[in-house]
Enzyme design. Structure first.
Site: not given
Ligand code: NAD
Length: 539
Positions: A179-180, A203-205, A254-255, A276-277
């Site tokens: 979502w960021n 699949k966006p957040d 994501g994370s 990309e984490l």
């Molecule tokens: P998150 O991992 O909770 O969610 C990211 C996405 O994954 C969302 O769309 C979510 O719905 C989906 N998701 C959740 N559980 C899942 C699963 N079990 N299987 C598949 N998809 C699933 O991340 P967040 O906390 O919402 O986002 C912040 C994190 O993203 C931070 O750690 C940040 O550093 C990272 N991030 C990294 C980059 C990059 O380019 N490296 C860019 C933006 C954000």
């Protein structure tokens, strides 16, 4: 108003007693507008979740939820559409991206309004998103032939073995985004996938769904057939897992914890993924740095999008010689920031996105303070500005027992550390499991670049916070170690969506003894040939 906020910051699943969306709330959207956008979600389940704005809790939309069968059908449609798309000439696919470039710039105000309403960020930070998408679209459109066109490769027998390398699209790419940076993250990885001849299921957040749906609308306005870009919605663990089950490649942002789950699912199916984490990014201010320039950069590094940026700096290592001047200027600049959660351009920093983010940020600061860290500025939530607002915060005296020492805060909190010896600063910057982004400030570019080579991060910015690498689309961007696998941007960012196929045509000679030669004689001739080729300097 705050009583209406979902306690976790997550969207609320609708129940029969949910209030209707109230279009009179200050940041609410016109219902016809949101209905147009939400109609793009591929969902037949009849379920929806409510989305609210972090600016003031105003209800924004009811988001339809996709069932597992919906995800399967979205992939089936995308797969059918991809067959024709892969046969569409590359220059036509590239022309679509150039049209998207213009559409994004033309509808920029609408994009910014929606990003700010949905994320709570400052408008100037929202602007980075259409900017990044325009840069990405133009870069890939203009380099398409170079990255994807057929290439000749050296054959084993010079002149007689012709090798052609083709880039075959993988099929349907699943893009799971956070979502960021809702506009950038929803689109930037899908554009090269499309250009390479793939379809996309996104699949966006949940928190950033409307912005992602606007992105899909803009793609259609630029001329993309609708079935090539499907959007599905629903809880990450369920719908994200369904994406992994059907995709030919998964691009996940994501994370690190979720990235690991996605990677396991992809390994099971033997499909590729790019991840990309997270990061715990260091900035190094060397002894010859200009403290004023470094302080200006540190504000952007730490507080862009209220620190909810994967490449933002959360650790500042500052040389003894400039420490006091730097900290003085950094704190002064931080305190001079205009804080607010509104749609205009006046704010230097906006709100956090959700209660979950506010809870994490608050917990990290409280933990650090309880264990002896000093707050140089900030340190408090500001519900007077917006429900999830937290002040830009600078900490000193952070030690390894504190949570924010090594864990990603993903908020407007940065720790400042003094160093005496550059080798020690590099070692401390390289501590931990992450390796996403770093920045180095120095008046001597050559020295800074040499030091950059010692940092175990996928991108390093010299005399800039993060934008120099992030906006240089020709350069790969991504993380080392637990910050990711694979890269977005540049050649890597598009080749990940293709299978290289080598086609070799053999002329005149065969790979077998000729003219009645024995196997032994053939082996001797080949051995002599190998020696000769080495002598001639051939590869
Ligand atoms: P998150 O991992 O909770 O969610 C990211 C996405 O994954 C969302 O769309 C979510 O719905 C989906 N998701 C959740 N559980 C899942 C699963 N079990 N299987 C598949 N998809 C699933 O991340 P967040 O906390 O919402 O986002 C912040 C994190 O993203 C931070 O750690 C940040 O550093 C990272 N991030 C990294 C980059 C990059 O380019 N490296 C860019 C933006 C954000």
């Amino acid at each position: 108003m705050s009583a209406q906020h979902p306690p976790s910051g997550e969207p609320v699943v609708d129940g029969p007693s949910d209030p209707e969306l109230d279009p009179t709330a200050s940041y609410a959207l016109e219902p016809r507008y949101t209905a147009r956008l939400t109609a793009r979600v591929f969902a037949t389940s009849g379920e929806s979740v409510e989305l609210r704005s972090p600016l003031d809790g105003a209800p924004l939309a009811h988001l339809p939820q996709s069932s597992d069968a919906d995800v399967a059908e979205a992939f089936a449609r995308a797969r059918r559409a991809q067959q024709a798309w892969a046969r569409t000439p590359l220059d036509e696919r590239a022309a679509l991206l150039l049209r998207l470039h213009d559409v994004v710039l033309d509808r920029q105000d609408e994009i910014l309004d929606l990003i700010v309403r949905e994320s709570g960020k400052a408008r100037k930070h929202a602007f980075d998103e259409p900017l990044h998408i325009a840069l990405t679209a133009r870069y890939y459109a203009r380099t398409a032939a170079g990255h994807l066109g057929p290439r000749r490769r050296r054959g084993v027998v010079p002149g007689l073995t012709r090798v052609d390398l083709h880039r075959v699209p993988k099929g349907v790419v699943g893009v799971i985004s956070p979502w960021n940076y809702p506009f950038t993250m929803a689109l930037c990885d899908g554009l090269p996938a499309l250009l390479a001849g793939n379809a996309v299921v996104a699949k966006p957040d949940a928190q950033s769904m409307l912005t992602a749906l606007l992105g899909a609308e803009l793609l259609e306005q630029a001329g993309l057939p609708r079935d090539l870009w499907q959007v599905v919605a629903g809880p990450g663990p369920r719908v994200g897992a369904a994406i992994v089950e059907h995709a030919d490649h998964v691009c996940f942002t994501g994370s690190t914890a979720t990235g690991r789950i996605v990677a396991r699912g992809c390994a099971e199916r033997l499909i590729g993924c790019s991840l990309e984490l997270g990061g715990k990014n260091p900035m190094l201010v060397l002894r010859d740095a200009d403290p004023e320039r470094a302080a200006e950069g540190a504000v952007r590094a730490a507080f862009s999008n209220a620190g909810q940026l994967c490449v933002s700096a959360e650790r500042l290592f500052v040389a003894d010689q400039v420490y006091d001047r730097f900290v003085d200027r950094f704190v002064a600049r931080t305190e001079a920031m205009t804080l607010g959660a509104t749609l205009d351009w006046d704010n230097d920093m906006g709100s956090l996105v959700s209660q979950r983010q506010l809870d994490t940020v608050t917990a990290h600061v409280e933990d650090a303070v309880a264990k002896g860290a000093r707050v140089l500025t900030g340190g408090r939530a500001r519900p007077d500005l917006a429900p999830y607002f937290f002040e830009p915060t600078v900490l000193e005296g952070v030690t390894p027992e504190m949570t924010c020492f090594g864990q990603e805060t993903f908020g407007p909190v940065v720790s400042v550390y003094r160093f005496h010896d550059e080798a020690d600063a590099v070692a401390r910057a390289n501590e931990g499991d992450y390796g996403l982004n770093a920045s180095v400030y120095s008046r001597d570019g050559r020295r800074a670049r040499a030091l950059a080579r010692q940092l175990r991060c996928g991108t390093v910015n010299v005399n800039e916070a993060f934008a120099a690498t992030f906006a240089s689309i020709d350069a790969p961007m991504g993380g080392m170690r637990q910050s990711g696998m694979g890269r977005r941007q540049g050649a890597d960012g598009i080749h990940r969506y293709t299978e290289p196929q080598s086609v070799a045509t053999q002329r005149v000679v065969r790979f077998a003894p000729m003219l009645g030669m024995s196997e032994e004689a053939h082996a001797r001739v080949m051995t002599a040939n190998l020696r000769l080729m080495k002598k001639l300097g051939r590869t």
